[in-house]
Every structure is written in C-alpha cells, then in structure tokens.
Design an enzyme around this catalytic site. Sequence first.
Site, PDB file in Angstrom:
ATOM      1  N   LYS A 131       0.835  -1.217   0.000  1.00 19.54           N
ATOM      2  CA  LYS A 131       0.000   0.000   0.000  1.00 19.54           C
ATOM      3  C   LYS A 131       0.863   1.259   0.000  1.00 19.54           C
ATOM      4  O   LYS A 131       0.502   2.276  -0.584  1.00 19.54           O
ATOM      5  CB  LYS A 131      -0.927   0.003   1.217  1.00 19.54           C
ATOM      6  CG  LYS A 131      -2.010  -1.070   1.126  1.00 19.54           C
ATOM      7  CD  LYS A 131      -3.401  -0.442   1.112  1.00 19.54           C
ATOM      8  CE  LYS A 131      -4.455  -1.470   0.765  1.00 19.54           C
ATOM      9  NZ  LYS A 131      -5.420  -1.691   1.806  1.00 19.54           N
ATOM     10  N   LYS A 211      -3.263 -11.656  -9.318  1.00 18.93           N
ATOM     11  CA  LYS A 211      -4.473 -11.958  -8.562  1.00 18.93           C
ATOM     12  C   LYS A 211      -5.611 -11.054  -9.042  1.00 18.93           C
ATOM     13  O   LYS A 211      -5.380  -9.874  -9.310  1.00 18.93           O
ATOM     14  CB  LYS A 211      -4.137 -11.654  -7.083  1.00 18.93           C
ATOM     15  CG  LYS A 211      -5.179 -12.015  -6.092  1.00 18.93           C
ATOM     16  CD  LYS A 211      -4.862 -11.369  -4.748  1.00 18.93           C
ATOM     17  CE  LYS A 211      -5.445  -9.961  -4.697  1.00 18.93           C
ATOM     18  NZ  LYS A 211      -5.723  -9.437  -3.373  1.00 18.93           N
ATOM     19  N   LYS A 214      -9.726  -5.505  -7.738  1.00 23.95           N
ATOM     20  CA  LYS A 214     -10.353  -4.284  -8.229  1.00 23.95           C
ATOM     21  C   LYS A 214      -9.308  -3.217  -8.534  1.00 23.95           C
ATOM     22  O   LYS A 214      -9.383  -2.514  -9.538  1.00 23.95           O
ATOM     23  CB  LYS A 214     -11.333  -3.765  -7.185  1.00 23.95           C
ATOM     24  CG  LYS A 214     -12.412  -2.941  -7.783  1.00 23.95           C
ATOM     25  CD  LYS A 214     -13.594  -2.834  -6.864  1.00 23.95           C
ATOM     26  CE  LYS A 214     -14.841  -2.728  -7.697  1.00 23.95           C
ATOM     27  NZ  LYS A 214     -16.060  -2.872  -6.964  1.00 23.95           N
TER      28      LYS A 214
HETATM   29  P1  ADP Z   1      -9.502  -7.186   1.751  1.00 19.94           P
HETATM   30  O1  ADP Z   1      -8.694  -8.411   1.445  1.00 19.94           O
HETATM   31  O2  ADP Z   1      -8.685  -6.029   2.190  1.00 19.94           O
HETATM   32  O3  ADP Z   1     -10.743  -7.431   2.555  1.00 19.94           O
HETATM   33  P2  ADP Z   1     -10.889  -7.460  -0.676  1.00 19.94           P
HETATM   34  O4  ADP Z   1     -12.166  -6.708  -0.581  1.00 19.94           O
HETATM   35  O5  ADP Z   1     -10.080  -7.414  -1.911  1.00 19.94           O
HETATM   36  O6  ADP Z   1      -9.991  -6.808   0.368  1.00 19.94           O
HETATM   37  O7  ADP Z   1     -11.112  -8.991  -0.301  1.00 19.94           O
HETATM   38  C1  ADP Z   1     -12.289  -9.507   0.243  1.00 19.94           C
HETATM   39  C2  ADP Z   1     -12.122 -11.007   0.400  1.00 19.94           C
HETATM   40  O8  ADP Z   1     -11.975 -11.607  -0.880  1.00 19.94           O
HETATM   41  C3  ADP Z   1     -10.885 -11.387   1.207  1.00 19.94           C
HETATM   42  O9  ADP Z   1     -11.181 -12.501   2.016  1.00 19.94           O
HETATM   43  C4  ADP Z   1      -9.872 -11.753   0.151  1.00 19.94           C
HETATM   44  O10 ADP Z   1      -8.934 -12.694   0.629  1.00 19.94           O
HETATM   45  C5  ADP Z   1     -10.762 -12.359  -0.927  1.00 19.94           C
HETATM   46  N1  ADP Z   1     -10.160 -12.173  -2.254  1.00 19.94           N
HETATM   47  C6  ADP Z   1      -9.935 -10.987  -2.873  1.00 19.94           C
HETATM   48  N2  ADP Z   1      -9.384 -11.183  -4.089  1.00 19.94           N
HETATM   49  C7  ADP Z   1      -9.251 -12.531  -4.254  1.00 19.94           C
HETATM   50  C8  ADP Z   1      -8.750 -13.360  -5.302  1.00 19.94           C
HETATM   51  N3  ADP Z   1      -8.281 -12.862  -6.445  1.00 19.94           N
HETATM   52  N4  ADP Z   1      -8.749 -14.703  -5.119  1.00 19.94           N
HETATM   53  C9  ADP Z   1      -9.249 -15.235  -3.958  1.00 19.94           C
HETATM   54  N5  ADP Z   1      -9.736 -14.511  -2.937  1.00 19.94           N
HETATM   55  C10 ADP Z   1      -9.739 -13.168  -3.065  1.00 19.94           C
END
Ligand code: ADP
Length: 342
Positions: A131, A211, A214
């Site tokens: 970040k 990965k 967003k």
């Molecule tokens: P944060 O991880 O900060 O909560 P996100 O909103 O990106 O932010 O993630 C929400 C959930 O979705 C988390 O449990 C994260 O691990 C999962 N997640 C996000 N992107 C992926 C991905 N590409 N593959 C698998 N799980 C994901």
Amino acid sequence: MKTDTAGSPAPTPASALQPSRTRCFSGIQPSGRPHLGNYLGAISNYVALQDRYESIYCIVDLHALTSVHEPDRLRRQTLEMAAALLALGLDPARCTLFVQSHRPEVTELMWLFATVTPVSWLQRTPTYKEKRQNQPEDVNHGLLTYPVLQAADIVLYKASVVPVGRDQAAHLELSREIARAFNNRYGPTFPEPQAAFTEAPVVMGTDGVRKMSKSIGNTIEILADEATIRRQVMSMVTDTLRIRRTDPGHPERCNVCQLHRSFGDDFEAIWDGERTARTGCVDTKRLLADRIIARFAEARERYAELMASPATVDRILDEGAERARPIAQATIAEVRERMGLR
Ligand code: ADP
C-alpha cells in the site's frame, strides 16, 4: 463446499474443526460489487459456513478509510457490498451481518491490542509495503495499524474460524500472533483464529498473471449486466503457448480452464477438448461466460431489488449490529478487567 485452513503449521481441514458453538467471523471491504475472486475465494465460504458455525460477517468501513476518502463513495460502496452479500446468499436468519463502525467497541479493542503489538510486526506486513507503494502520497497511520484493527475485529467476537482468500493469510497469522501476545501477557482470553480457505483460494485476474483485484482492474464482475460479464470473460488471457487454433492446449496453464473447475463437474472433458484442439480458446471462454451469467442470474436480480430498497438493507445491518452488541460488550468488559482498567 470443501475448505482447507491455514495460519497454523499444519493446515487442518475445516471439516475437522469443532462444529458446535464454534464462531466464524470475516470482514470484507466496502469495495462496491464483489468480483469473481471475492466470491470464489471468500464469499462462497461465508455462505457455506453459515450452517456450520455461528457466523458473523461485517463490512469493514473503518478499514476502508485508509484508502477511500470520499464520503459519498464510501456510503454507496458500503450499501452495494451489503446488498451483494445478501444477494449472494448471506441470510440474516442464519448469520449476523453488520457494518464495522456500527460496533464502536472494535476501536477500543484496537487501542488495547496496539499496546501488545510490536511495531516491527506491522512494518513487515506485505500489504503495508504494497500500500505504501500504491498510495505514496497517503501513507497514513491507519495503513500501518490495519492488521491491529483486523485482529480486534476477529477476536472481539472470539471467532476461531475466519473464511478469507489466501492473500489474507499473512494478516491472519498476525491476528493469531496478536491474540497470542495478549494471552501471554494477561492470561488465556482469546482463541487463536484459523483461516478457512475455499478450493479456489487465489483466483487469477483476466490478465492471467496477477491476482484478480479491483485495484488492478482485471476483474470479472459477477453482478454486472450480461454484456459486461461477457466482455470481461472474452478479454481473458488464455494459454499463451497456443498460437494457432489447431495447436494443442495446456489447460493447467490456462486461467479460463482453471476457472471452469468452479463451474461444472465436466471440466476434465473441457480440458480434454483443449488438449486435443477439438475446441478453441474462444469456445472455452464463451462457455465460461455462459456459465458465470447463469450461475449469478438470480443473485443479480436480487441485488437489483435490494439496491432499489436501501431501507431494507439498512434495517438488516442495524439488526446485525444490535445482535453483535452483547458479544462485543462482554469481550470488552473481560479485557478491561484483565488489563487492570478500572
Ligand atoms: P480485503 O482483502 O482487504 O478485505 P478485498 O475486498 O479485496 O480486500 O477482499 C475480500 C475477500 O476476498 C478477502 O477474504 C480476500 O482474501 C478475498 N479475495 C480478494 N481477491 C481474491 C482473489 N483474487 N482470489 C481469492 N480470494 C480473493
């Protein structure tokens, strides 16, 4: 849904975790409508675990403040995420869903935890380093403290199981360490939370190399309109070794083929079609788009209904925060007592 767990030296299958009275908790950022990675990596497990554990889920608007500074955007995205979670299967009769800032006890616990957390643990967190690079103009203190708030979130509800994507494994490990540090100093108070992963713990983005996220813009938006989903799926990078339509494919290297695992039992037949060049990448993508559109059709409708009735969503969130109140207050009372606060 099969799950596995991590955060301890030897991951334990979630099915082996004690099912009775075990509490499950997870928080998700109010990033608007979730993408396929959120769903396959985490939200599908939120839904599955509702019936196995006493489940508490929250939309972490306080965490979001470390990066989102437009009040209207935060408000809108919080509503969107709540509506999406409900549309995708969270059932207020079977789980507790609320907004993080509606239970202010979490910020008190965060401060108390800050006093047992060495700064060096926070500085080494990979997401903090990431970040700092992503928003060099805005390296606010919240970015560093983020995992302390996350630990407070989880242990405030004394959760033992935490469904998350694998990208969250390092944060979860830190939550375990913080809970352990507290227990060591003040006596056994908190269970050490364990991550519960799905069968797709890391979903790759449409670029096939990073990965799905967003912030990168390589997502498939499962609650978007059909045309958007189709466009995003058709833009996916496939098997880069397959130059001509007649070349044999390598499904194990192809993100589209990998995603088919989550959309039908016939994925091996689809892979075989690729290997023998009976089918082309475009056919395989078209089929994936059809299946994603079909799988989330009902959720899309329900999402539109909920977004048209924000008062319904707010009522569910308010009730959730009320339901979480006695658990949060009991933990705070216990922690204050243990720490010697009069
Ligand atoms: P944060 O991880 O900060 O909560 P996100 O909103 O990106 O932010 O993630 C929400 C959930 O979705 C988390 O449990 C994260 O691990 C999962 N997640 C996000 N992107 C992926 C991905 N590409 N593959 C698998 N799980 C994901």
